[in-house]
Write an enzyme that holds these catalytic residues in place. Structure first.
Site, PDB file in Angstrom:
ATOM      1  N   THR A 198       0.824  -1.224   0.000  1.00 17.15           N
ATOM      2  CA  THR A 198       0.000   0.000   0.000  1.00 17.15           C
ATOM      3  C   THR A 198       0.857   1.274   0.000  1.00 17.15           C
ATOM      4  O   THR A 198       2.008   1.256   0.430  1.00 17.15           O
ATOM      5  CB  THR A 198      -0.931   0.009   1.241  1.00 17.15           C
ATOM      6  OG1 THR A 198      -0.134  -0.074   2.409  1.00 17.15           O
ATOM      7  CG2 THR A 198      -1.915  -1.137   1.204  1.00 17.15           C
ATOM      8  N   TRP A 200       1.441   5.707   0.646  1.00 18.96           N
ATOM      9  CA  TRP A 200       1.446   6.582   1.825  1.00 18.96           C
ATOM     10  C   TRP A 200       0.314   7.615   1.789  1.00 18.96           C
ATOM     11  O   TRP A 200       0.078   8.298   2.772  1.00 18.96           O
ATOM     12  CB  TRP A 200       2.790   7.322   1.923  1.00 18.96           C
ATOM     13  CG  TRP A 200       3.220   7.901   0.611  1.00 18.96           C
ATOM     14  CD1 TRP A 200       4.102   7.340  -0.271  1.00 18.96           C
ATOM     15  CD2 TRP A 200       2.767   9.099  -0.006  1.00 18.96           C
ATOM     16  NE1 TRP A 200       4.209   8.129  -1.400  1.00 18.96           N
ATOM     17  CE2 TRP A 200       3.398   9.212  -1.256  1.00 18.96           C
ATOM     18  CE3 TRP A 200       1.878  10.113   0.383  1.00 18.96           C
ATOM     19  CZ2 TRP A 200       3.173  10.282  -2.127  1.00 18.96           C
ATOM     20  CZ3 TRP A 200       1.656  11.180  -0.490  1.00 18.96           C
ATOM     21  CH2 TRP A 200       2.293  11.255  -1.725  1.00 18.96           C
ATOM     22  N   ARG A 209      -9.210  -1.281   2.505  1.00 19.66           N
ATOM     23  CA  ARG A 209      -9.872  -1.624   1.241  1.00 19.66           C
ATOM     24  C   ARG A 209      -9.345  -2.948   0.672  1.00 19.66           C
ATOM     25  O   ARG A 209     -10.024  -3.625  -0.077  1.00 19.66           O
ATOM     26  CB  ARG A 209      -9.648  -0.501   0.228  1.00 19.66           C
ATOM     27  CG  ARG A 209     -10.567  -0.612  -0.949  1.00 19.66           C
ATOM     28  CD  ARG A 209     -10.701   0.683  -1.658  1.00 19.66           C
ATOM     29  NE  ARG A 209      -9.490   1.018  -2.389  1.00 19.66           N
ATOM     30  CZ  ARG A 209      -9.430   2.052  -3.235  1.00 19.66           C
ATOM     31  NH1 ARG A 209     -10.461   2.839  -3.396  1.00 19.66           N
ATOM     32  NH2 ARG A 209      -8.333   2.310  -3.880  1.00 19.66           N
ATOM     33  N   PRO A 225       2.942  -1.840   4.392  1.00 14.94           N
ATOM     34  CA  PRO A 225       2.580  -0.439   4.216  1.00 14.94           C
ATOM     35  C   PRO A 225       3.783   0.344   3.681  1.00 14.94           C
ATOM     36  O   PRO A 225       4.909  -0.163   3.712  1.00 14.94           O
ATOM     37  CB  PRO A 225       2.239   0.024   5.637  1.00 14.94           C
ATOM     38  CG  PRO A 225       3.047  -0.869   6.521  1.00 14.94           C
ATOM     39  CD  PRO A 225       3.210  -2.177   5.797  1.00 14.94           C
ATOM     40  N   SER A 226       3.534   1.548   3.214  1.00 14.56           N
ATOM     41  CA  SER A 226       4.653   2.393   2.787  1.00 14.56           C
ATOM     42  C   SER A 226       5.579   2.644   3.973  1.00 14.56           C
ATOM     43  O   SER A 226       5.115   2.865   5.103  1.00 14.56           O
ATOM     44  CB  SER A 226       4.129   3.727   2.258  1.00 14.56           C
ATOM     45  OG  SER A 226       5.205   4.631   2.141  1.00 14.56           O
ATOM     46  N   SER A 278       2.621   3.189  -7.844  1.00  9.64           N
ATOM     47  CA  SER A 278       3.046   3.688  -9.155  1.00  9.64           C
ATOM     48  C   SER A 278       2.948   2.602 -10.231  1.00  9.64           C
ATOM     49  O   SER A 278       3.035   1.401  -9.940  1.00  9.64           O
ATOM     50  CB  SER A 278       4.489   4.186  -9.068  1.00  9.64           C
ATOM     51  OG  SER A 278       5.334   3.102  -8.767  1.00  9.64           O
ATOM     52  N   VAL A 281       6.170   0.338 -10.391  1.00  9.21           N
ATOM     53  CA  VAL A 281       6.242  -0.767  -9.416  1.00  9.21           C
ATOM     54  C   VAL A 281       5.168  -1.810  -9.735  1.00  9.21           C
ATOM     55  O   VAL A 281       5.417  -3.023  -9.671  1.00  9.21           O
ATOM     56  CB  VAL A 281       6.125  -0.240  -7.965  1.00  9.21           C
ATOM     57  CG1 VAL A 281       6.031  -1.395  -6.978  1.00  9.21           C
ATOM     58  CG2 VAL A 281       7.328   0.632  -7.619  1.00  9.21           C
ATOM     59  N   GLU A 299      -3.900  -1.095  -8.629  1.00  5.20           N
ATOM     60  CA  GLU A 299      -4.500   0.238  -8.781  1.00  5.20           C
ATOM     61  C   GLU A 299      -3.328   1.197  -8.992  1.00  5.20           C
ATOM     62  O   GLU A 299      -2.596   1.503  -8.052  1.00  5.20           O
ATOM     63  CB  GLU A 299      -5.297   0.617  -7.525  1.00  5.20           C
ATOM     64  CG  GLU A 299      -6.073   1.893  -7.716  1.00  5.20           C
ATOM     65  CD  GLU A 299      -6.517   2.522  -6.413  1.00  5.20           C
ATOM     66  OE1 GLU A 299      -6.022   2.141  -5.331  1.00  5.20           O
ATOM     67  OE2 GLU A 299      -7.350   3.434  -6.496  1.00  5.20           O
ATOM     68  N   CYS A 333      -4.615   9.652  -6.299  1.00  2.00           N
ATOM     69  CA  CYS A 333      -4.473   9.148  -7.673  1.00  2.00           C
ATOM     70  C   CYS A 333      -5.536   9.726  -8.603  1.00  2.00           C
ATOM     71  O   CYS A 333      -5.382   9.676  -9.812  1.00  2.00           O
ATOM     72  CB  CYS A 333      -4.500   7.632  -7.682  1.00  2.00           C
ATOM     73  SG  CYS A 333      -5.982   6.976  -6.947  1.00  2.00           S
TER      74      CYS A 333
END
Ligand code: ADP
Length: 406
Positions: A198, A200, A209, A225-226, A278, A281, A299, A333
């Site tokens: 995920t 940040w 989600r 997580p980030s 991104s 990635v 996503e 996003c």
């Protein structure tokens, strides 16, 4: 005339944007020693006493340091202060987290849907009853204004609520058979261990989600997580434990992103990767998942024009464009990255929009009235500054070409 106005707007936009990004860059320093203000200290002490300032990874229900003891600093992007040190984990810790998730899968997936639903509902209730603290944690490590951060907690928790309900509705299908002696039935079953990576910008909502639907249908999860915002993820995991979600069902590792990502990709026990981040990635993950034929849900980066037509209601258009462009300081996003305005409304819109932008209050997300927090880090500031310079240079070139006098 229009060109000259465009140039003036560009100058105004430059001043505004450079002011806000400078606020972030001026305050961000690379801390060499532990530095912390009274305000941050007070906040972290309160979060700590509420049991929500977790600073270790979670593997098999145990709070765990990196095996080599390495840590990374989590910074407050508004001030550059060190909020906490968290473990800088890698492949070994990730493999153990995967094993824990794999061990927990059998019993978790064998619970009845009502039992899983109850666990998720209890988790949702705990997230909501701690919304103030979770919101503070989001503002501390991500920077968004506190009101927006608390809004994220409501939004993030709503996924757990939704999937607590959906857990009871994982229906199959009966398909008409083409042969008389056959019955065709579709059963939906959990795939196994899910790796959830995920970003940040929504430190809680991007996790819930992904984790909500996975847990609802009986999967177990390793969350990464980030490294910029791990504290919210850890607090959410603490509340999941308090909600009675069994050890190993939800694991959190953070630190060296490529090492953790590669361990998730290489493991044949991980059956699905879910990722928000991104495109670069995302492509790597998709490629890496092919080796063990994992499912992937990605996503990735957005490209979002905001279009204003001549017949638009000016107030609504300005309000909507402002929300589309500046939510989370432009760090979502779906933030508009182009405004396309029809000629007939252009002048009026340009004037009203730039006035509205001038009025946005920029600052520390904990300060009253602030609606634009800092950008996440120094490289984000530099990226925005380069976009502004690029836009200005193109407007100036355009003006020279058309007007010949700018
Ligand atoms: P952004 O540019 O918005 O930060 P990234 O795609 O770089 O988006 O980051 C999103 C998430 O992906 C973060 O949790 C980050 O640590 C993670 N990440 C970055 N590189 C890798 C990688 N090679 N493998 C796995 N995860 C990665």
């Amino acid at each position: 005339m229009k060109v000259a106005r465009l140039a003036r707007m560009a100058a105004m936009a430059r001043n505004k944007l450079l002011c806000s990004s400078h606020l972030a860059s001026m305050h961000i320093s690379t801390p060499t020693s532990r530095q912390i203000s009274m305000k941050t200290e007070g906040l972290t002490a309160r979060l700590n006493s509420a049991g929500l300032l977790r600073t270790q990874g979670l593997i098999g229900g145990k709070w765990t340091d990196a095996y080599d003891g390495k840590t990374i600093q989590v910074l407050n992007p508004a001030t550059g202060e060190v909020v906490a040190d968290v473990p800088c984990m890698g492949g070994k810790e990730t493999n153990d987290a995967i094993s824990s998730a794999h061990d927990a899968f059998y019993s978790w997936s064998n619970l009845t849907c009502t039992e899983r639903s109850k666990h998720l509902r209890t988790w949702y209730n705990l997230l909501i009853s701690h919304k103030e603290e979770l919101g503070q944690l989001i503002t501390l490590e991500q920077g968004k204004p506190l009101k927006e951060a608390i809004g994220e907690v409501n939004y993030g928790a709503s996924f757990i609520e939704f999937f607590a309900e959906e857990a009871k509705r994982v229906y199959g299908d009966i398909i008409p058979a083409t042969l008389g002696d056959r019955r065709l039935l579709v059963l939906k079953q959990p795939v196994g261990v899910v790796g959830a990576i995920t970003p940040w910008n929504f430190p809680l909502a991007m996790i819930t989600r992904k984790v909500g639907p996975a847990l609802a249908c009986g999967c177990t999860v390793v969350i990464k997580p980030s490294e910029l915002t791990p504290l919210t993820a850890l607090a959410a995991a603490e509340l999941a434990l308090q909600a009675g979600i069994p050890p190993g069902v939800l694991n959190v590792v953070m630190g060296n992103a490529p090492d953790i990502g590669n361990a998730l990709l290489a493991s044949s026990q991980v059956r699905k990767i879910t990722f928000t981040g991104s495109t670069a990635v995302g492509k790597k993950l998709m490629e890496g998942a092919a080796g063990t034929v994992k499912r992937v849900s990605l996503e990735l980066g957005g490209n979002a024009p905001c279009i204003i037509f001549d017949d638009a209601d000016l107030d609504v258009a300005v309000k909507g464009s402002l929300a589309a462009k500046f939510r989370n300081s432009g760090q979502t996003c779906v933030c508009a990255n182009r405004l396309i305005v029809q000629e007939g409304i252009y002048d009026k819109f340009a004037e009203a929009f730039s006035k509205a932008v001038q009025n946005l209050q920029v600052g520390d997300g904990f300060s009253e009235g602030v609606v634009q927090g800092p950008l996440i880090n120094e490289s984000a500031v530099q990226k925005v500054e380069s976009f502004v310079q690029d836009a200005i240079s193109k407007v100036c070139l355009f003006c020279l070409l058309i007007d010949g006098n700018y």
